[in-house]
Each structure stands twice: as structure tokens, then as C-alpha cells.
Enzyme design. Structure first.
Site, short mmCIF file in Angstrom:
data_model
loop_
_atom_site.label_atom_id
_atom_site.label_comp_id
_atom_site.label_asym_id
_atom_site.label_seq_id
_atom_site.Cartn_x
_atom_site.Cartn_y
_atom_site.Cartn_z
N ASN A 148 -8.23 -10.74 0.71
CA ASN A 148 -8.84 -9.52 1.25
C ASN A 148 -8.56 -9.54 2.75
OD1 ASN A 148 -10.43 -7.09 0.90
ND2 ASN A 148 -12.10 -8.14 1.94
N LYS A 149 -8.91 -8.47 3.41
CA LYS A 149 -8.64 -8.31 4.85
C LYS A 149 -8.95 -9.59 5.62
CE LYS A 149 -7.45 -5.39 6.52
NZ LYS A 149 -5.98 -5.27 6.68
N ASP A 172 -7.94 -7.28 -2.26
CA ASP A 172 -6.57 -6.76 -2.39
C ASP A 172 -5.83 -7.39 -3.56
OD1 ASP A 172 -7.38 -6.31 0.58
OD2 ASP A 172 -5.78 -4.89 0.11
N ARG A 223 -4.77 3.46 2.64
CA ARG A 223 -4.91 2.01 2.52
C ARG A 223 -6.10 1.73 1.61
NH1 ARG A 223 -9.52 2.38 3.63
NH2 ARG A 223 -9.63 0.13 3.70
N GLY A 224 -6.28 0.45 1.29
CA GLY A 224 -7.28 0.08 0.30
C GLY A 224 -6.55 -0.08 -1.02
N ALA A 225 -6.74 -1.23 -1.67
CA ALA A 225 -5.91 -1.55 -2.84
C ALA A 225 -5.91 -0.44 -3.90
CB ALA A 225 -6.33 -2.90 -3.42
N GLN A 245 -10.67 -0.79 10.68
CA GLN A 245 -11.08 0.00 9.52
C GLN A 245 -12.60 0.06 9.38
OE1 GLN A 245 -8.76 -2.39 9.49
NE2 GLN A 245 -7.00 -1.85 8.24
N ARG A 285 4.06 -2.55 0.75
CA ARG A 285 3.15 -3.62 1.20
C ARG A 285 3.12 -4.69 0.11
NH1 ARG A 285 -2.40 -1.92 3.73
NH2 ARG A 285 -2.08 -3.96 4.72
#
Lengths: 352, 352
Positions: A250-251, A240, A49-51, A199, A92
Site C-alpha cells: 500500500n502507499k 494496492d 489512482r487507487g487500485a 492524496q 503502473r
């Protein structure tokens, strides 16, 4: 570097090796993805995960697709590669880097369509590895650019994980902290645990502790309090997807942090590569936001923590309007108080 | 009423029966506290929680102390009761109702010091039961007063649990929702899960679902987003202690909600009985804030979710300045835009 987040192992007949981030910090286990389906699942379920890391993984997923293709002509292989890219794009919906990396892979395939399938496979593997290598370099440049904004003795608050584990190996928001640390500045960090998948608790604290950086874990709902208590000098988060006007997905929780930062006169910085910008999207309203399963909220810790059948609302991301952002840090420099014009000029300069 | 949160079972030789709130919603188990030590532990470990319920539990704990006393004179028993009250006061530091209820019990004991020990025990049990009965009535009055602020079709956001389980049986913030619901108004609720102990996820959703009220569970970090999305008409929370100037200690995260409410022009209401005010404390700065164990963040739900040895910051409460509060709802009425003067006048009227 604590671990290799992602790498291609072997030649065109090799596979993608990932650290399974869902098991950290309790277990450090690597998985090998040998086909696009396994890789798709790894992205979908946040093993990677993580763009930026999602972009790299997807690029390598295309190499797996090319490997599995039975096509006997270049054109046939390119057609299979396009289908594989379309499929991986469904893993995603929000991270811009996923689509950006898949577009690069599609382009690389098309440009070699005249060649022999095995040559195209080599070309695609080279392209995926280039994306990974570029990410290493880009993150270090983001780190150097952002480190200017950190003073000796500062305490940074961060949300989710925008570190080594979200990129090839250095990080965006955490890359800025690493760069300041490497410059000899003393930096402390508050890490939001980042519900529901934690996370921040699982990954950010782990990374920072491995690098010997002072970190204190807090619940997401405590971020406002630590700002009120004057314990935070700046906020640094990743992204993101960033729209043309600077609105930043973002998150989930990032938006609240930006509002709280404004209330407490704490600068709010976003660190992200240019590949996270989606200039085709004019504003945050048009960024698609992924909805996650309610189970991640109601039984994420190995035991049920809410009544069966309870309704949930579980967007993975929120959008912070550009006007709440003090600056966006990219590999090319710093976009202060981002606007459509400022971002457009930043890209024009970067592309010179 | 879904369950009896707390009650005294039997005569002066009886015991305190509590629903163990740490096991909800998975298991509905009652525990019987037969001595002050067990009751102290039940408060400390949040088997019973919520400022009014803590007050009731502590009052009943004093009855247990009187029961165990070997004193042969009234004065001796009163002395034992005072010691027991001092001990119970150490269970948790923030909730005003704990100290308020213990003071009432001390006063009741002293007023009967001339009497036979068994008569004093009866007097103490009667006082504890009166505190419980008064709480039932007070919560219904808070509910009626607050229901005026809820319109048909409104959606309320709440944090932690200020419901049946936090009081004798009706609730403060949730009491307002119950009263509006009983008046036939359609009300929906967003419940913050409330890390680290998830009182919102485990208790508030459970209560509301049992009463047939529409509730949606969100992570704490999603509250700002639902306000930005115009999904919330008002915020309603309880309180653990309210200073003379209206500064309000409540579950950590409440302060952030108040700031976010201001940003989005969402009214922010606190519902609490007069016994939650501590007029001896001039402002929130002087409210003692309990620090909880970091383990509640790092491995609260049956599995470790952060690296061993990670530093944590885990205050149980934060303080929302009175100027962020639209109004405080008490059993006596509504204190709009609370100030020292407004609160003082409210008390003067209530004591007429």
C-alpha cells in the site's frame, strides 16, 4: 457521493470521463480520454489512482483500444485488444486490480472472438461497465463488513486515499467509515497528508468534509504521536496488492503505521476487494514496487524545496507483513490475522 | 562551513546578521536584525531555528534590547534588559536553549548592574559572543564524542536539521557526521524531508551536499521502509529540550523514528549540548509543546494542498521517552540508556 470518479460516456463510440485528481481540491475538472494513450497517461500521472479505480479505468481503456482498432475480423480485433491490454498494463506496476481487470477484458474478448468486431466492442463495454458496477456493490459490502469493527465515538487514522476517489464511488477503507457513519455511529478521522503527492491532504479530507465526517489533517510524521496520545482507536487503510500470505503493498508509509499501531496496541485493518489479492505472489517480497520520480519530492508544491541534483529514494509503496495486520476486510467478510491458510480458506468460501 | 548561520556585526551599536533559512536552498539571503522585535519575528517564523542557534540569536537580541534602552543608569538598563529577555522568551516555547541563553544574559546584566550603561552593553555583547564561541567548541566536542559510534561505511538516518544551520556553525547530530567524515570514515545519510517546513529537504541536504557527504532525501513516511530494507545503521537526531529523565523533545516525527528504530534494532542517538537539558522538568510530559499554524501544512509551499477550512493538528515537536533512546551524546561524553540517575551523574562529572 461527492463526484463520479470515472465513467464511460456514450456507446461504443464514447469515451472515458475522469475527474482529474491531480487538481483536487483546488479545482474540480473532468477530462475525457478518447484513446488508450491518454488513458495510460492519466493512470501513470495519477489523474486516476487507487487500485480499484485503476482497474476500472484500464478496463475502459481496453474499450477505447477496441474502438480505435481497424480490424475487420473478430480475431483481428481480439489481437488488437490483447496488445492494448499489454500496453495499459505498463502504466503502473504494483496495483493488482490493474492486471486483474485487464485479464477480465482479455478473457471477454477471447470468448467473443468468433463474433463481429462491433459485437465484441459491445461485449467489452458491457464488461467494463460490469467491473464498475460490481465495484460499487463490493465497496458497499466491504463497508458493511468493516463497520462491525467501528464503535460509536471511535477515531480512525487513515493514510493516502482509499475512498470514493480510489474506487467507482464509495471506497474501501473510507467505505468502512461511510458505512459506520450511515449506521449512525459517530466517527472521527485523522488523515495523514501522505507525501509526496498528498492524496490524504488533497483527496481524503475533501471527500470526508463533503460527507460531513469530522476529519483532522496531520503530517505523516505525526501519526505516531497521535497514537501515543491515545487519540486513535483503529487504523484503516486500503491496499494496492495483497500477496497470498497477507503481505500488503500500500502507499509508502503504511508499513510504519502498522509498526506504530503494534507499539500502541491499536488495531490495524486493511480494507480491499478480493480483486486486490494476487494469489500467484506468495509473499510481499515478490510484489513489484513502483519507483516514482524524485521531482515529486523535490518540487511538488509549485516551488523547489530541495537542492538541485539531490539524490532521492521515492518508492510509491511499501509492504506491510501480514503478521502486522489485525485483519483484512473484504466484500466476503473479515480475515483475522491473515495467513496463507486463512486467505486460501476465505477465497474457497467466497468462490462457493 | 557553508555559511555563517548567525553573527553579531560591529560593536555595541551593531546588529545581528542571520541567514534567512526560510529561503534556503533556493536563495541565500542574509537579513540584519536591528531591534528585538525583528529578531523575535526571525525566531518565531524560523528564519533562524535549531535550539542552539535560537539560544545564540536570543542572546544577541538582548544586546539589541540594551542598545535601544534609553536608561541612564545601570539599574535602569538591567531592568530594560530583563523586560527584553522576557519578551524574547515568548518567541518559541519548547527549545531549552532559548531560556538558558536568556538566563545567562540576565545574569550577566545583573552582575554588572553597578556599572555604566555602556559598560553593561559591552559586557552583554561579550557574553552573547561567548555563547556563540562556546557553541562552536561544544559542537566539535559533541562531534568527536559521537564519531566513536559511527563505523566506516555506515549509513545514518536523520530528521529535521541539527547541523551548521541549527547552531553557530557545525551542528549537533550533523556535527557527529562531520567529525566522522573528517576522521576519514565513509558515511552516507538518509535525510527525512521533515514536514511541514521541510528542514530536512531544504537545509540538511544542502549542508551535507556542500560538504561533499553522500545524502539521499526521503519522505518522512519512508523512514520505516529504509530501516526494514536494512539500509540504516544508526539514527542521529538533535533535541530541543531534554528532561531530567532523558525524555527528549525534538521535531515532530522523532518519536515515530525511535519506535521504528526499536522494531529494527537500529541504535537511536540524540546529540545535544548540556544547555539543551532542562533538569527542572522531571519528564517529557511537562515539556511545553509548540503548536504551529495549520497553514504550514495546508499551503506551505506556494500552493494550497488541502481544502479550505480543514481542521489540522500541527505540533512542532514530539517527545521521545528516554527508554527509546540508545544514548545521548553531549560535549562531555555519552549517556547510554539515559535515566534520571545517569543524567544527574553526567552533569555532576561535567561540572567538576
Amino acid at each position: 457521493m461527492p463526484v463520479r470518479t470515472i465513467e464511460w460516456v456514450g456507446e461504443t463510440d464514447g469515451c472515458v470521463r475522469l475527474i482529474d485528481q491531480t487538481l483536487l481540491p483546488v479545482e474540480t475538472r473532468f477530462i475525457e480520454c478518447k484513446d488508450p494513450g491518454t488513458l495510460w497517461e492519466a493512470i501513470k500521472s495519477l489523474r486516476v489512482r487507487g487500485a480499484p479505480a485503476i482497474g476500472i479505468a484500464a478496463a475502459m481503456g481496453v474499450v477505447l483500444g477496441a474502438q480505435k482498432s481497424q480490424a475487420e475480423t473478430g480475431a483481428g480485433l481480439v489481437s488488437d485488444v490483447e496488445r492494448c491490454a499489454d500496453y495499459l498494463a505498463t502504466a503502473r506496476p504494483t496495483a493488482a486490480n490493474l492486471f486483474w481487470a485487464l485479464d477480465r477484458m482479455r478473457r471477454a474478448a477471447r470468448e467473443s472472438a468468433e463474433k463481429h468486431p462491433e459485437e465484441i466492442r459491445h461485449r467489452l463495454l458491457a464488461e467494463a461497465n460490469t467491473i464498475l458496477e460490481e465495484d460499487r456493490d463490493i465497496c458497499r459490502r466491504i463497508g458493511r463488513n468493516g463497520a462491525e469493527l467501528i464503535h460509536d465515538g471511535d477515531t480512525v487514522l487513515t493514510h493516502c486515499n482509499a475512498g470514493s476517489l480510489a474506487t467507482a464511488d464509495y471506497g474501501t477503507a473510507l467505505g468502512v467509515i461511510y458505512a459506520a457513519h450511515e449506521q449512525g455511529k459517530r466517527v472521527s478521522v485523522f488523515a495523514d497528508e501522505t507525501r509526496p503527492l498528498l492524496q490524504g491532504a488533497r483527496l481524503t479530507t475533501w471527500e470526508l468534509m463533503q460527507r460531513g465526517i469530522d476529519v483532522t489533517l496531520i503530517c505523516d510524521n505525526t501519526a505516531g504521536l497521535v497514537m501515543k496520545e491515545d487519540k486513535v482507536n483503529l487504523i484503516l487503510v486500503g491496499a494496492d496488492r495483497i500477496a497470498a500470505n497477507g503481505d500488503t503493498a500500500n502507499k509508502v508509509g503504511t508499513y510504519s503505521l502498522a509498526v506504530l499501531a503494534g507499539e500502541h496496541d491499536v488495531p490495524f485493518y486493511v480494507a480491499a476487494p478480493l480483486s486486490t489479492f494476487d494469489l500467484d505472489v506468495d509473499c510481499g517480497h515478490n510484489i513489484p514496487i513502483e519507483q516514482r520520480s524524485g521531482e515529486e519530492i523535490t518540487c511538488g508544491f509549485g516551488r523547489r524545496t530541495a537542492p538541485k541534483g539531490v539524490k532521492t529514494y521515492s518508492p510509491a509503496f511499501d509492504v506491510t507483513p501480514g503478521y502486522h495486520i489485525t485483519a483484512i476486510i473484504t466484500e466476503h467478510g473479515i480475515i483475522a490475522r491473515p495467513t496463507t491458510k486463512g486467505i486460501s480458506e476465505h477465497f474457497a468460501e467466497a468462490n462457493k
